[in-house]
Design a protein around this motif. Structure first.
Motif, PDB file in Angstrom:
ATOM      1  N   GLU A  23       0.834  -1.190   0.000  1.00 19.22           N
ATOM      2  CA  GLU A  23       0.000   0.000   0.000  1.00 19.22           C
ATOM      3  C   GLU A  23       0.880   1.256   0.000  1.00 19.22           C
ATOM      4  OE1 GLU A  23      -2.943   0.677  -0.623  1.00 19.22           O
ATOM      5  OE2 GLU A  23      -3.087   2.754   0.058  1.00 19.22           O
ATOM      6  N   TYR A  24       2.006   1.151   0.664  1.00 18.44           N
ATOM      7  CA  TYR A  24       2.921   2.290   0.691  1.00 18.44           C
ATOM      8  C   TYR A  24       3.764   2.351  -0.583  1.00 18.44           C
ATOM      9  CZ  TYR A  24       1.435   2.740   5.476  1.00 18.44           C
ATOM     10  OH  TYR A  24       0.669   2.930   6.587  1.00 18.44           O
ATOM     11  N   PHE A  25       4.385   1.210  -0.911  1.00 23.48           N
ATOM     12  CA  PHE A  25       5.370   1.321  -2.009  1.00 23.48           C
ATOM     13  C   PHE A  25       4.726   1.385  -3.383  1.00 23.48           C
ATOM     14  CE2 PHE A  25       5.956  -3.462  -1.619  1.00 23.48           C
ATOM     15  CZ  PHE A  25       5.598  -3.811  -2.916  1.00 23.48           C
ATOM     16  N   THR A  26       3.422   1.165  -3.450  1.00 24.79           N
ATOM     17  CA  THR A  26       2.777   1.408  -4.748  1.00 24.79           C
ATOM     18  C   THR A  26       2.132   2.785  -4.808  1.00 24.79           C
ATOM     19  OG1 THR A  26       0.719   0.401  -3.991  1.00 24.79           O
ATOM     20  CG2 THR A  26       2.267  -1.040  -5.147  1.00 24.79           C
ATOM     21  N   ASN A  27       2.151   3.485  -3.710  1.00 21.81           N
ATOM     22  CA  ASN A  27       1.433   4.762  -3.709  1.00 21.81           C
ATOM     23  C   ASN A  27       2.264   5.989  -3.372  1.00 21.81           C
ATOM     24  OD1 ASN A  27      -1.286   4.154  -4.471  1.00 21.81           O
ATOM     25  ND2 ASN A  27      -1.456   2.975  -2.571  1.00 21.81           N
ATOM     26  N   TYR A  52      32.826  18.718  -8.864  1.00 19.60           N
ATOM     27  CA  TYR A  52      32.365  17.975 -10.048  1.00 19.60           C
ATOM     28  C   TYR A  52      30.869  18.109 -10.293  1.00 19.60           C
ATOM     29  CZ  TYR A  52      36.819  16.021 -11.206  1.00 19.60           C
ATOM     30  OH  TYR A  52      38.113  15.896 -11.633  1.00 19.60           O
ATOM     31  N   ARG A  53      30.167  18.593  -9.294  1.00 15.60           N
ATOM     32  CA  ARG A  53      28.717  18.768  -9.409  1.00 15.60           C
ATOM     33  C   ARG A  53      28.046  17.494  -9.914  1.00 15.60           C
ATOM     34  NH1 ARG A  53      28.050  20.588  -6.322  1.00 15.60           N
ATOM     35  NH2 ARG A  53      26.201  21.847  -6.475  1.00 15.60           N
ATOM     36  N   GLY A  54      28.349  16.403  -9.231  1.00 25.25           N
ATOM     37  CA  GLY A  54      27.711  15.131  -9.576  1.00 25.25           C
ATOM     38  C   GLY A  54      26.605  14.824  -8.576  1.00 25.25           C
ATOM     39  N   GLY A  55      25.597  14.120  -9.010  1.00 29.39           N
ATOM     40  CA  GLY A  55      24.527  13.730  -8.107  1.00 29.39           C
ATOM     41  C   GLY A  55      23.521  12.868  -8.832  1.00 29.39           C
ATOM     42  N   TYR A  56      22.626  12.285  -8.068  1.00 27.41           N
ATOM     43  CA  TYR A  56      21.504  11.603  -8.714  1.00 27.41           C
ATOM     44  C   TYR A  56      20.246  11.797  -7.897  1.00 27.41           C
ATOM     45  CZ  TYR A  56      21.516   7.609  -5.397  1.00 27.41           C
ATOM     46  OH  TYR A  56      21.429   6.833  -4.273  1.00 27.41           O
ATOM     47  N   MET A  57      19.135  11.544  -8.541  1.00 27.46           N
ATOM     48  CA  MET A  57      17.825  11.569  -7.916  1.00 27.46           C
ATOM     49  C   MET A  57      17.139  10.267  -8.301  1.00 27.46           C
ATOM     50  SD  MET A  57      14.937  14.411  -8.790  1.00 27.46           S
ATOM     51  CE  MET A  57      14.834  14.358 -10.583  1.00 27.46           C
ATOM     52  N   GLU A  58      16.552   9.589  -7.330  1.00 27.81           N
ATOM     53  CA  GLU A  58      15.713   8.435  -7.648  1.00 27.81           C
ATOM     54  C   GLU A  58      14.268   8.825  -7.368  1.00 27.81           C
ATOM     55  OE1 GLU A  58      15.731   4.992  -5.042  1.00 27.81           O
ATOM     56  OE2 GLU A  58      15.126   3.651  -6.659  1.00 27.81           O
ATOM     57  N   VAL A  59      13.389   8.581  -8.320  1.00 27.42           N
ATOM     58  CA  VAL A  59      11.974   8.869  -8.085  1.00 27.42           C
ATOM     59  C   VAL A  59      11.209   7.561  -8.047  1.00 27.42           C
ATOM     60  CG1 VAL A  59      11.999  11.176  -9.077  1.00 27.42           C
ATOM     61  CG2 VAL A  59      11.587   9.224 -10.557  1.00 27.42           C
ATOM     62  N   VAL A  60      10.246   7.494  -7.160  1.00 29.00           N
ATOM     63  CA  VAL A  60       9.445   6.282  -7.005  1.00 29.00           C
ATOM     64  C   VAL A  60       7.983   6.679  -7.129  1.00 29.00           C
ATOM     65  CG1 VAL A  60       8.816   4.443  -5.409  1.00 29.00           C
ATOM     66  CG2 VAL A  60      11.163   5.237  -5.493  1.00 29.00           C
ATOM     67  N   ASN A  61       7.235   5.891  -7.887  1.00 36.65           N
ATOM     68  CA  ASN A  61       5.791   6.110  -8.062  1.00 36.65           C
ATOM     69  C   ASN A  61       5.454   7.403  -8.788  1.00 36.65           C
ATOM     70  OD1 ASN A  61       4.755   3.756  -6.919  1.00 36.65           O
ATOM     71  ND2 ASN A  61       5.159   4.547  -4.859  1.00 36.65           N
ATOM     72  N   LYS A  66      -2.405  10.002  -7.974  1.00 35.28           N
ATOM     73  CA  LYS A  66      -1.098  10.590  -7.691  1.00 35.28           C
ATOM     74  C   LYS A  66      -1.254  12.035  -7.220  1.00 35.28           C
ATOM     75  CE  LYS A  66       1.389   7.157  -9.478  1.00 35.28           C
ATOM     76  NZ  LYS A  66       1.962   6.186  -8.548  1.00 35.28           N
ATOM     77  N   ILE A  67      -0.267  12.472  -6.457  1.00 32.28           N
ATOM     78  CA  ILE A  67      -0.229  13.883  -6.047  1.00 32.28           C
ATOM     79  C   ILE A  67       0.251  14.743  -7.214  1.00 32.28           C
ATOM     80  CG2 ILE A  67       0.901  15.517  -4.489  1.00 32.28           C
ATOM     81  CD1 ILE A  67       1.262  12.841  -2.666  1.00 32.28           C
ATOM     82  N   LEU A  68       1.283  14.246  -7.880  1.00 26.93           N
ATOM     83  CA  LEU A  68       1.872  15.016  -8.980  1.00 26.93           C
ATOM     84  C   LEU A  68       1.373  14.441 -10.305  1.00 26.93           C
ATOM     85  CD1 LEU A  68       3.809  17.169 -10.017  1.00 26.93           C
ATOM     86  CD2 LEU A  68       5.693  15.559  -9.723  1.00 26.93           C
ATOM     87  N   THR A  69       0.500  15.173 -10.957  1.00 32.20           N
ATOM     88  CA  THR A  69      -0.088  14.726 -12.224  1.00 32.20           C
ATOM     89  C   THR A  69       0.020  15.851 -13.257  1.00 32.20           C
ATOM     90  OG1 THR A  69      -2.253  15.631 -11.676  1.00 32.20           O
ATOM     91  CG2 THR A  69      -1.813  13.359 -10.957  1.00 32.20           C
ATOM     92  N   LEU A  70      -0.370  15.529 -14.479  1.00 27.15           N
ATOM     93  CA  LEU A  70      -0.394  16.568 -15.520  1.00 27.15           C
ATOM     94  C   LEU A  70      -1.285  17.734 -15.099  1.00 27.15           C
ATOM     95  CD1 LEU A  70      -0.593  14.794 -18.981  1.00 27.15           C
ATOM     96  CD2 LEU A  70       1.312  16.052 -17.977  1.00 27.15           C
ATOM     97  N   GLN A  71      -2.351  17.414 -14.364  1.00 27.22           N
ATOM     98  CA  GLN A  71      -3.278  18.476 -13.953  1.00 27.22           C
ATOM     99  C   GLN A  71      -2.699  19.305 -12.815  1.00 27.22           C
ATOM    100  OE1 GLN A  71      -4.436  15.225 -14.716  1.00 27.22           O
ATOM    101  NE2 GLN A  71      -4.806  16.198 -16.692  1.00 27.22           N
TER     102      GLN A  71
END
Lengths: 533, 533
Positions: free
Chosen positions: A336-340, A359-368, B56-61
């Protein structure tokens, strides 16, 4: 708006002007010339030769008011003054000290920390592939460089990468996250390489902000905070919603305080983003797993987009603390959490044991993230083309260090552990010395690379600061700088509970220098109390 | 907003959830639990186990509408499709071609151009200073690297630089500008190193935008334009004011057209910025000195802040054309101009003969900026800490190449001239071949690195595009991609006069490949005309 007549008046009358009347009359200045014949001869026309500059187009009044409202203490007035003092010292001005110690910013190499050899070898090989034939470079560094280059257009660091970052590096980031999080899957498509973590944070905030008036996006941030957040919120004209960390409880995050802040904010905006900094900057607290669960549940319950700033994930020093990633806890809390729950988390080459800020290196991981939004994000990032590719290569080494069976492993581990154990020692040392000073109280530095001690400022000093129109802790830090050459950032630049005062200081100076620095702060503080009591 | 009751229902019912009821009942989820005892038992409570994801919270709308409105054709749908086709080819799907040629973006190294040796040597030495002892590196490269490192904190590329950029590099930029402009002074304090030119342009636009409704800032841009401009304007919610370049006159800029655009725009916004791209992208025109004088006079007369995008300053091919910097012309027009006109100009490591796109190096020179604004600009840039330091080092080499008396000079000149003469040859070749194709008309490629030919699209094809809800030139380019593997960008992504159609194509592929490419375009075009006539 300047009047057209002035144009020609100038052209005619100014000795320095290389373009004279003849040219103007030929009609090079279409509009000026038309007006000239009727107006320029009259004495009533105001002359631009008065010596006054015209009013500027871009002024404090006309500029972007959101940018004007930005404050960024980490490089604010105190740092500018530190720069001036450095120049004064160079010019031979006599001071009660001989160098400025910039403890205002987490800039490890500037404080003498040495780069990780393997990382630099890989980047040097990528930069100048002729070095592949150089026997002094280890084979594993060559293989790594060669793999990165194969993923670059024309096998060159000089090509643009895809907007999201070099594909093989994103794959390695995903692999790293999976290992870090005990096997929980990570998808390279959810990884975005960034220009330092700041760029990733600012990007995701930019896409999140919408609405007008009471429906304007509210962004919840901890107080004290790292001022990138308040600056980005100001630039985006979003609403900053403060939640206070609990200083009495080692700067812990309390979900009841999150709730208070959220419910109050709903009266005047639409809070939809919750930012967490763990380990904390400037506070150094490391959140417990329990706390993270509560935060995730809160975000789920209240419909908040989570931002987890985890750039200090390698910087945990207290024995009873452990870094837990929001991603891992999210997955362990069940489907319920990791799908939402929508989560973006951030990492960087600048901190940890590497300290590769430049070096201005970095990453972002986005989930859902909504599929449509992923496309929008890529489109938005495309406008800036790509993050610096050498910074991406640095990120690759951070997430994919030498393995035990590889040639560079021992040296890498030795270098990494030297940095981290040194930081752990300095974290303890700093806490201890601060707590020996009357009128200074410092929570344990569980992680990150800063102390954020609370300082007692006597009423007389507060009064003096008021007269100078300064925040009391700014006054304190300025005095400290002028008398000792030590540059730290006042707590007011990060936010603090009304009536409390702090400063942020990095623990990056080498041990002996740090000891001297702490001793000087101690002497200064005692003198300051004495002077203003 | 999700209801709190659902939280506990899930925790209880889901077999995969590792956090069960016991924990919830202990009160870990403060609010969920309170609700649970009263509500979760009832069958009327909607179950989150229906398998549907929550909204979702973040949508096209809900997303930032300014970001949603951004378009960036250079990496738009056609480039995404090109990527898909590449994957299809890799999977063995049979196509009428065996490779995708990405002529959509000015990415020199990806097209096989080799880096300038001296530049890479200097950066490799800065990256891994152990190479200072390597006899295979020339002395001048070592001296250069050593000078850069001395200006970096802790002598490391891994330190943050000052927000404005490494001081000795800014000094070298100022020196370069002075030499380029025949001795007209340049002040290092007016130089800002940037993360590619895009970053500088977006930054200065950001600080310039203000006002609401009819007083909202209007930004004048050429049509056709490089879509960074329209994208930045959209993100900033500013007003785009188009002025059209004159295709019949080699894409020249006509000041009367500037005036038309400005006066019309004043009805609905406050135009205060005039953007110029010279040499032009995508159009390749090189502005005459006379034209630049007129533009500067116009900006002076009408009170406009000038932005001069001069990233192609080294890319001038036509014998009768010469690059004139706006800064130089401004100064030569006399004190009334050079003490008043506010100008920002931009350069980059990505174009010219270096093609170092991946390093994201660039600089911006500002002239006549209000002193308060300079401070505001530094503050704004500080939030992102600094541009990548290796990109700054690359910029250093670009502005300070080897001198005739130095060891690396001959090789440097040889490499530089090979790239530039090759580009000049390809510029001519491309123009000639395009103009041999019936239904294609191409202005001379005076500079930059693109052709922007006008293409005739028959009515039947326009009709077909309409049915597919595509711009006619998008339809054309998509067909070209599907049939030949050649990826170019439709003119509609840059803007063009209503009823005219174009595409932008780089001339960066190697000569033989470029010839093949042009031949394929020719065959495609003839077939296309035939099919839709």
């Amino acid at each position: 708006m300047p009047r057209a007549v002035d144009a020609v008046a100038v052209l005619v009358a100014m000795p320095g002007a290389r373009i004279g009347l003849a040219r103007a009359v030929r009609g090079c200045w279409p509009r000026g010339v038309l007006c000239y014949s009727t107006a320029a001869g009259g004495p009533a026309v105001s002359s631009p030769l008065d010596g006054k500059s015209r009013e500027k187009i871009l002024t404090l009044q006309s500029m972007n008011p959101q940018v004007r409202a930005v404050e960024y203490a980490v490089r604010g007035p105190i740092v500018l003054r530190a720069g001036e003092i450095e120049s004064e010292l160079q010019r031979g001005v006599v001071k009660p000290f001989c160098e400025v110690i910039k403890a205002n910013i987490g800039d490890a190499h500037a404080m003498g920390q040495q780069p990780i050899t393997f990382l630099r070898q890989v980047i040097a090989l990528c930069t100048y592939p002729e070095l592949m034939d150089d026997p002094s470079f280890p084979l594993d560094a060559k293989l790594r460089a060669s793999k990165i280059l194969q993923s670059c257009g024309g096998q060159s660091l000089g090509s643009y990468s895809s907007s999201q970052g070099v594909s093989c590096i994103r794959e390695n980031v995903a692999q790293y996250i999976m290992q870090r999080d005990g096997g929980i899957p990570a998808d390279p498509d959810n990884i975005y390489l960034t220009t330092g973590a700041s760029d990733g944070i600012a990007s995701i905030l930019k896409i999140l902000v919408s609405g007008e008036e009471k429906s304007r996006t509210g962004i919840m941030i901890p107080i004290p905070q790292y001022p990138l957040y308040s600056a980005a919120i100001s630039e985006l004209d979003a609403i900053q919603v403060n939640y206070y960390l609990d200083e009495e409880n080692c700067w812990a995050l309390d979900v009841n305080e999150l709730r208070r802040a959220l419910y109050q904010a709903r009266d005047y905006c639409n809070p939809k983003v919750l930012c967490i900094i763990n380990p904390g900057n400037p506070t150094g607290q490391v959140q417990s797993r329990h706390c993270i669960e509560e935060v995730i549940h809160f975000a789920w319950e209240e419909g908040l987009f989570l931002l987890a700033d985890e750039v200090y994930q390698d910087n945990v020093y207290s024995d009873n603390c452990k870094f837990h990633s929001f991603k891992k806890v999210l997955y362990e809390m069940g489907p319920e959490y990791f799908t939402n729950v929508e989560l973006a988390s951030f990492h960087s080459t600048s901190k940890g044991y590497m300290g590769e800020c430049g070096y201005r290196g970095g990453y972002m991981e986005v989930v859902n993230l909504h599929r449509d939004i992923a496309a929008q994000l890529v489109k938005m990032l495309s406008v800036r083309l790509c993050p610096p590719v050498s910074g991406q290569a640095a990120m690759d080494v951070v997430v994919n260090p030498p393995k035990p069976e590889e040639e560079s492993y021992n040296r890498f581990i030795r270098e990494k552990e030297a940095v981290l154990s040194n930081l752990a020692y300095k974290a303890k040392l700093t806490e201890e010395i601060f707590n020996q000073i009357p009128g200074i109280k410092c929570n344990p530095l569980q992680g990150a690379m800063y102390a954020f001690p609370r300082i007692f400022i006597p009423d007389k000093a507060i009064q003096r600061a008021k007269e100078l129109r300064m925040a009391p802790d700014m006054f304190y830090c300025m005095q400290l700088l002028e008398e000792t050459g030590i540059c730290v950032v006042p707590g007011s630049g990060f936010g603090q509970k009304e009536g409390t005062y702090h400063f942020r200081m990095t623990i990056l100076p080498a041990v002996e220098k740090l000891k001297t620095l702490l001793q000087k702060v101690k002497e200064f503080h005692i003198k300051f109390l004495d002077e203003y009591s």
